[in-house]
Each structure stands twice: as structure tokens, then as C-alpha cells.
Enzyme design. Structure first.
Site, PDB file in Angstrom:
ATOM      1  N   ASP A 222       3.469  38.368  60.122  1.00  0.00           N
ATOM      2  CA  ASP A 222       4.409  39.191  59.374  1.00  0.00           C
ATOM      3  C   ASP A 222       3.553  40.224  58.654  1.00  0.00           C
ATOM      4  O   ASP A 222       2.339  40.071  58.493  1.00  0.00           O
ATOM      5  CB  ASP A 222       5.261  38.368  58.400  1.00  0.00           C
TER       6      ASP A 222
HETATM    7  C1  BGC Z   1       9.439  41.481  57.105  1.00  0.00           C
HETATM    8  C2  BGC Z   1       9.563  41.409  58.617  1.00  0.00           C
HETATM    9  C3  BGC Z   1       9.481  42.792  59.198  1.00  0.00           C
HETATM   10  C4  BGC Z   1       8.182  43.428  58.757  1.00  0.00           C
HETATM   11  C5  BGC Z   1       7.982  44.828  59.290  1.00  0.00           C
HETATM   12  C6  BGC Z   1       8.232  42.282  56.644  1.00  0.00           C
HETATM   13  O1  BGC Z   1       8.304  42.532  55.292  1.00  0.00           O
HETATM   14  O2  BGC Z   1       9.368  40.173  56.572  1.00  0.00           O
HETATM   15  O3  BGC Z   1      10.772  40.804  58.964  1.00  0.00           O
HETATM   16  O4  BGC Z   1       9.596  42.758  60.586  1.00  0.00           O
HETATM   17  O5  BGC Z   1       8.150  43.502  57.341  1.00  0.00           O
HETATM   18  O6  BGC Z   1       8.848  45.696  58.676  1.00  0.00           O
END
Ligand code: BGC
Length: 726
Positions: A222
Site C-alpha cells: 500500500d
Molecule cells: C490506499 C490504497 C490506494 C493507495 C493509492 C492508499 O492510501 O490505502 O487503497 O490504492 O493509497 O492511492
């Protein structure tokens, strides 16, 4: 791999910027990754990870809270395919979705991005989205792996969960998707699991995901979830997103022998494999905006849940005077905040879609009281036969990044509803919310409640389709609506503190808790009404092979309109003192029927559907004995039942000196060996029952302590006998 330098290999294991993997010359192009999950958030430049900056317009489909409520895997597949088409047109190689975490508490700020409190439903819907996305050669990214069930302290908190709960509740959706839909990528979560960050959790990312489930794709972090890149690579995390500029450290770690080069090679090769897969991506010049908007409308229509419809107040009748009250009818809340935020290609609102009937805003979205607005609303409602009152959570109330602390609607809205209900006899409440809201305090003022969740960009017209009766509602609850927040099983353990959250409710999440305890709820899991009625008949459940069964039932539309029924199959275990959830969803089918028509619905069950995770076995265990299949319209509306029998898988936990008398007697070889030993001794059946009960709980090795003959040597002899080495 041999033709790449160490530096090049290290560079492949982290991105080049927020949304791209690192290219190497002409040979290895950069891949573009984009959120996800219910629409494309393709940012033009380097962009940001929090949805702060704008992205190019893309269709905003219903978020998972809604799409899940459709209980329609085929529809989810079509939405996935449409997402892929837009991804192709926008040059996106991997869509960062679906999100398949379990809704452990209605407070989770990201519940709108997740499908359900139930792992079976989540897994089936998630798999359908993945196969849809990947049907055009675009990669899906299943997230957030794993046990990311709250936003509070999400980057540090340790989700402390027992193994059985992990295996039965928090991992099965991922497992099904990995096994059945073969996603190109998986995204690890931010949190720790039993103390170890998901990003550096070898058990999770390698032993379970790859070795057990056979995942052959790439694991990415993530955004910002990596804390120690070397440890992450060793655990099985292949790609760090976004980059932290630490490639040099990786090179150094290999040179110093701290990181085996083979580990780096493996991660880099998975990135190269993803690039190779990307070559199969279709290419389109844009997409049909109207067709995708229409699909978003169809999906929204299939997703709204009619909770209540007293006196058949819905659908609206021709000639009725209708008033619309509530700012949310004109300014719809149709998606959630944070990284999934999409700039829609257009936006419908219900008031216009209904043909602009009499309207009053009624309340302010910022929750401040406004007597003038409520006066106007009361005036509009008093002139109407039916008033549609649009209520819900404003954007500020729920989002990625924080959890709610209440499940109540804003007080100004509830107050308005009361006032309006005093002057208009027929009130229909239409809700917009990403997380569940309580209805207990106000539902007596509404004849009907249509739970609209967050319905995406075409939600307004979809709601109008349902309210007017052009279509019948067909959504069903994927999560229980409790009477009160304090009824929620995780309540005392959510969101934890001091760096830990204890999953104290174990497997008893959502309906598994309420139904096992027969506790009152406002609306049960699986519930949803429509404008017709369905009957169930001719249940036929039978064994088709060794621990394989078929279940068939006939469903008939006994009403006057075309409508859909969601037939639900649960397996149930009737126990006096439950040691497992009373019943669990194991199948569902959505069928559309004309009045008078019937359909035979078929399900297949296998041993795994009745298995429990055994900690001693470190695997699934199937007990021999009877179980019940239940077919019905919700977890509390079971129409037909049948009993089946499992032969079990013959597993009995191994016996040792500290196994109790009860465990010895329950064990096939153990009881044989023990009975042989006791031959001639006074029979157990003649022992005082209370004493016998007491004795049953005593480990064999302790019997000598109580002066009951069994010496240490005898016990050792018994253990050796049952293990076959005596
Ligand atoms: C989120 C993800 C997301 C990623 C990219 C993170 O803060 O938890 O779900 O895909 O950011 O935007």
C-alpha cells in the site's frame, strides 16, 4: 535476469514515482497504476496518493458498499470489464482494486469501499470484479492484504487476531479470489498482524499467499506501507509504492550479504512478468460515455436496498402529489472520500430525474440548524400526498483515513424528518451513506426506507427508476443494520488503543454474532424487499459424492411485477451451546422472474463449506455428523431446511499425556486403547454422573495425582499405543 545489473534489479522493486513502476531503457517499459476500486482516478502528472489532486474524468460506478448489495456477480464482472475498458483508454495497466476487507465494525471509515461483513459474499463479488478487469488484459490489485478493518492508526496498529478467526473470516475472500480469479497483483495493507507489519510478514505474503494458495503474481505495498525494505523483500513483497529512494540500500544489502541476491531476483522477475502480462492489454481510443453511464445506472438500480415499505407506499402512483425534501436529493453523495475519489463523467441527481417535483432543501449539509430551511420543507410536505425525504451522511462524516464514532444520522436531519412526518401522511426516506446508519430512533416516522448507500454517478436516476416503479428494487443487505452501536459484536474492541486492536469477538462478526445469540437487529443480513413476492418450494438436498452435496430449490414470483429474488444458502449447525457460528452463508443466486414464473436454483456444497480451521492440525477440519442446509431470503428469513450428513475427514487431534479423559474417549483409537486397559474395572457408565463429568476434564497424566491408578508409565504406554509406536 542475468543481463540486468544489481542496480537495475533493485530499481524494479520500487516505483519511479507515485503511479509508475521503474522502466529500464526500451526493454522494460514503466507500468501505470491507478486507483480504483469503483472508477479510474488517473492523475495527469505525478499526482498524490490521497485523492487531493484532480484526476481525468472517468465513470464513477457504485462503490463496493453498493455493488456488493446487488448480490450479482455477473453485474460485478461487467463493471470490472468497463473499468478495464476505461483503464485501457487511459493507459492504465493495473487498477488498484477491488478492496475486499471484511466489515468488522460499521464505524470503519472505508466500509464504503468494501463489500460485506461476510467472507463468502465478499470473495464471490471480488472475484467477479477481478475477472472482469482482467478480461481485457488489465491487471487487478486485490487489497488490502490483510486484516485492514479500521482506519484509526491504520499505519501502525497491530490487528491481534487468533488463527481460526483469520482463516475463517479475514482471509477466505482473498483466498477465493487468488485461487479462482488469479489476480495479477495483491496490495499489502498498512497495519501489523499479530505484531508483524503486513509488508514484512513472510507468513502472510509467502507461506499463505503463494505456497498455500498458489498466487503467482506480484505483491505491491500500500502507498507508504513499507518500513524496512530488506525485510519486506525477504517476506515476499515485490514492489514498494511509491518509491522512498532507497534502491541504493538494497544494492548495499546484497553486496554485504545481508540480502540474498536470489530474493531480489525473484521480486524483480515478478515485476518483469507483470510487464510481460501488460503487453496483452487491449487498447481503445476512449469509451462510450453513455453506455458506461447506463451501466453505472443499472448497477446502482440493482444495489439500493428497500428496507421497509409499509402499506406499499412505494412505488409512487400516477397522479400523486410528490414533494422532495433534502439537500442530498439535489446535491447527491455518491462516493466516498480519499484515494478512491473519482472525477465523474457526469452526475445525475434524483430530484431532476424525478422530473423536478416540489423541492425543499430542508437542512444544511454542514449540520448547522436552519429554521428557515425546515419551515420551507414542512410547507412543501404539507401540500404533498407523499414526501420523499433524502437523508444521509455528509462527506465530512466518513472517509478513508478516519473512522466514525457514531452511526447516527446528523441530528438536524432527524429533527427535520420528525417535523415533515407530522404534516404528511406518507413519508419515504431515501438514504445516502457509505457506512451503516442506525434507523432505530426515527424509522417509525417513515412508511418506507430505501437505503441508497453511495450509488456512483448515476445514482440519482437509478433511485428515480426505483421510486417510480420503472424497476423493482433488488438489492439486499450485505451487512446487518444493528439497533444500536453498542450491539455490534466488535464494539468493546474497536478501534483498540496503545498500538493494538484485539479481535475479541473472534469469528462472531456481523450476523454470525446476532444470529447465534438470537439478538434483535433493525434489519438482518441478506434482507431487502421488492415490489413482488416470492415463494420457495421443493427443496432437494442430497449427497453427490464423498462430502459433496447438491441443493436445489424452486423459486416462484407470486406477485404481480417482474422482480428479482436473491436466494441465499446457509449451512447451519444446531448446537445447544454453540461452539461455532449458528449458520454461515455458502451460496446465493439472484434470479429475475416474471409474475407467475418459477426457476429451479442449484447450489453445490463441498467439504470446505462445512469445515472449520483446526489450530492443532494447522489446516481445515471436517467433522462427521449432521448439518442443516437452509434456504431463504435473509439470514432471518429461512424458508426451507434439510438435513445432510458429512462423513467427516477422519481427523482427530493427536492425543498426548495432557489430553483429557473426555478427549481420549472421543478419539477412535484413544477410546479403544483406554477401554482395553480398563477391562474388568468398574464401568464408566456406573460412575456417578457428576463425578464422571468432573473426570472428563482431567488430563490423563493428572489422574495419578488424584489417586486414581493411572501411573505415569501407564499413561505413556497409552500414548505410545495410540501413536502406533508402542
Ligand atoms: C490506499 C490504497 C490506494 C493507495 C493509492 C492508499 O492510501 O490505502 O487503497 O490504492 O493509497 O492511492
Amino acid at each position: 535476469m542475468t543481463d540486468l545489473t544489481l542496480e537495475e534489479k533493485a530499481s524494479l522493486t520500487s516505483g519511479s514515482d507515485t503511479w509508475h513502476t521503474t522502466p529500464i531503457g526500451e526493454a522494460v517499459p514503466a507500468l501505470t497504476l491507478s486507483d480504483g476500486p469503483h472508477g479510474l482516478r488517473r492523475q495527469a502528472e505525478q499526482g498524490d496518493a490521497l485523492g487531493l489532486g484532480d484526476s481525468v474524468p472517468a465513470t464513477c460506478f457504485p462503490p463496493a458498499v453498493a455493488l456488493g448489495s446487488s448480490w450479482d456477480a455477473h453485474l460485478a464482472h461487467r463493471v470490472g470489464e468497463a473499468l478495464a475498458r476505461e483503464a485501457c483508454a487511459l493507459g492504465v495497466d493495473v487498477v488498484l482494486g477491488p478492496g475486499v476487507n471484511i466489515k468488522r465494525s460499521p464505524l470503519c471509515g472505508r466500509n464504503f469501499e468494501y463489500f460485506s461483513e461476510d467472507p463468502h459474499l465478499t470473495g464471490v463479488m471480488g472475484a467477479a470484479v477481478v475477472t472482469g478487469i482482467q478480461s481485457l488484459g488489465v491487471g487487478a490489485c486485490v487489497k488490502h492484504f490483510a486484516v485492514n478493518n479500521q482506519e484509526t492508526d491504520r499505519m501502525r496498529v497491530s490487528a491481534d487476531v487468533d488463527e481460526q478467526t483469520l482463516r475463517e473470516i479475514y482471509l477466505p475472500a482473498f483466498e477465493r479470489i487468488v485461487r479462482e480469479a488469479k489476480p495479477y497483483t495483491v496490495m499489502c495493507s498498512y497495519n501489523r498482524i499479530n505484531g508483524v507489519h503486513a509488508s514484512q510478514n513472510r507468513w502472510l505474503l509467502t507461506e499463505v499467499l503463494r505456497e498455500e494458495w498458489g498466487f503467482d503474481g506480484l505483491v505491491m505495498s500500500d502507498w507508504g506501507a513499507v518500513n524496512d525494505r530488506v525485510a519486506a523483500l525477504e517476506a515476499g513483497l515485490d514492489l514498494e509504492m511509491p518509491p522512498t529512494g532507497t534502491d541504493e540500500e538494497i544494492v548495499e544489502a546484497v553486496r554485504s550479504g545481508r540480502l540474498p541476491e536470489a530474493v531480489l531476483d525473484l521480486a524483480a522477475s515478478r515485476l518483469l512478468e507483470l510487464v510481460r502480462r501488460g503487453e496483452g492489454r487491449a487498447s481503445f481510443e476512449g469509451w462510450d460515455l453513455d453506455a458506461h453511464h447506463e451501466l453505472a445506472r443499472e448497477a446502482a438500480r440493482a444495489s439500493a436496498v428497500l428496507l421497509k415499505n409499509d402499506g406499499d407506499v412505494l412505488p409512487l402512483r400516477q397522479g400523486q402529489r410528490v414533494a422532495v425534501v433534502g439537500e442530498l436529493a439535489r446535491t447527491p453523495r455518491y462516493q466516498g472520500g480519499g484515494s478512491s475519489h473519482v472525477v465523474p463523467t457526469r452526475l445525475d441527481n434524483a430530484w431532476e430525474a424525478l422530473g423536478r417535483p416540489a423541492f425543499a432543501a430542508g437542512y444544511r449539509l454542514d449540520g448547522q440548524p436552519d429554521a428557515g430551511l425546515s419551515r420551507e420543507a414542512v410547507a412543501a410536505a404539507s401540500e404533498a400526498d407523499v414526501t420523499l425525504v433524502f437523508l444521509g451522511l455528509p462527506e465530512a462524516a466518513e472517509s478513508e483515513g478516519f473512522d466514525r464514532t457514531t452511526i447516527e444520522l446528523p441530528a438536524v436531519q432527524v429533527a427535520l424528518l420528525r417535523e415533515v412526518a407530522e404534516v404528511c401522511p406518507k413519508i419515504v426516506v431515501v438514504l445516502a451513506n457509505g457506512g451503516v446508519v442506525s434507523v432505530a430512533e426515527w424509522q417509525e416516522h417513515a412508511s418506507a426506507i430505501l437505503e441508497g448507500w453511495l450509488l456512483g454517478q448515476a445514482g440519482g436516476s437509478a433511485l428515480a427508476d426505483l421510486l417510480t416503479g420503472a424497476h423493482s428494487p433488488s438489492g439486499r443487505l450485505t451487512e446487518t443494520i444493528p439497533n444500536r452501536l453498542t450491539d455490534v459484536p466488535s464494539h468493546l474492541h474497536y478501534p483498540g488503543g496503545d498500538g493494538h486492536v484485539r479481535y475479541g469477538e473472534g469469528r462472531y462478526v456481523g450476523y454470525r454474532h446476532y444470529d447465534t445469540l438470537d439478538a434483535d437487529v433493525a434489519y438482518p443480513f441478506g434482507h431487502g424487499l421488492t415490489y413482488s413476492r416470492f415463494t420457495y418450494s421443493d427443496l432437494d438436498a442430497r449427497e453427490t459424492g464423498g462430502d459433496e452435496w447438491s441443493v436445489e430449490v424452486t423459486v416462484t414470483n407470486a406477485g404481480e411485477r417482474f422482480a428479482h429474488e436473491v436466494v441465499q444458502l446457509y449451512v447451519a449447525f444446531d448446537e445447544e451451546r454453540p461452539s461455532r457460528p449458528r449458520h454461515e452463508l455458502r451460496g446465493f443466486a439472484k434470479v429475475g422472474l416474471e409474475p407467475g414464473d418459477s426457476e429451479r436454483v442449484r447450489f453445490a456444497l463441498a467439504g470446505r463449506d462445512i469445515a472449520q480451521w483446526s489450530v492443532s492440525r494447522k489446516g481445515w477440519r471436517i467433522d462427521a455428523g449432521a448439518f442443516t442446509v437452509e434456504v431463504g431470503a435473509s439470514s432471518r428469513d429461512i424458508r426451507l431446511r434439510a438435513e445432510l450428513t458429512s462423513r467427516g475427514d477422519g481427523y482427530a487431534a493427536p492425543l498426548d499425556r495432557m489430553s483429557t479423559l473426555g478427549e481420549w474417549l472421543a478419539h477412535p483409537e484413544g477410546s479403544r486403547a483406554l477401554k482395553q486397559l480398563l477391562q474388568g474395572a468398574p464401568g464408566l457408565d456406573r460412575t456417578d454422573p457428576a463425578l464422571l463429568r468432573l473426570a472428563m476434564g482431567i488430563p490423563l497424566a493428572k489422574f495419578a495425582t488424584f489417586g486414581i491408578g493411572l501411573t505415569s508409565e501407564v499413561v505413556d504406554g497409552l500414548v505410545a499405543a495410540v501413536r502406533g509406536d508402542g
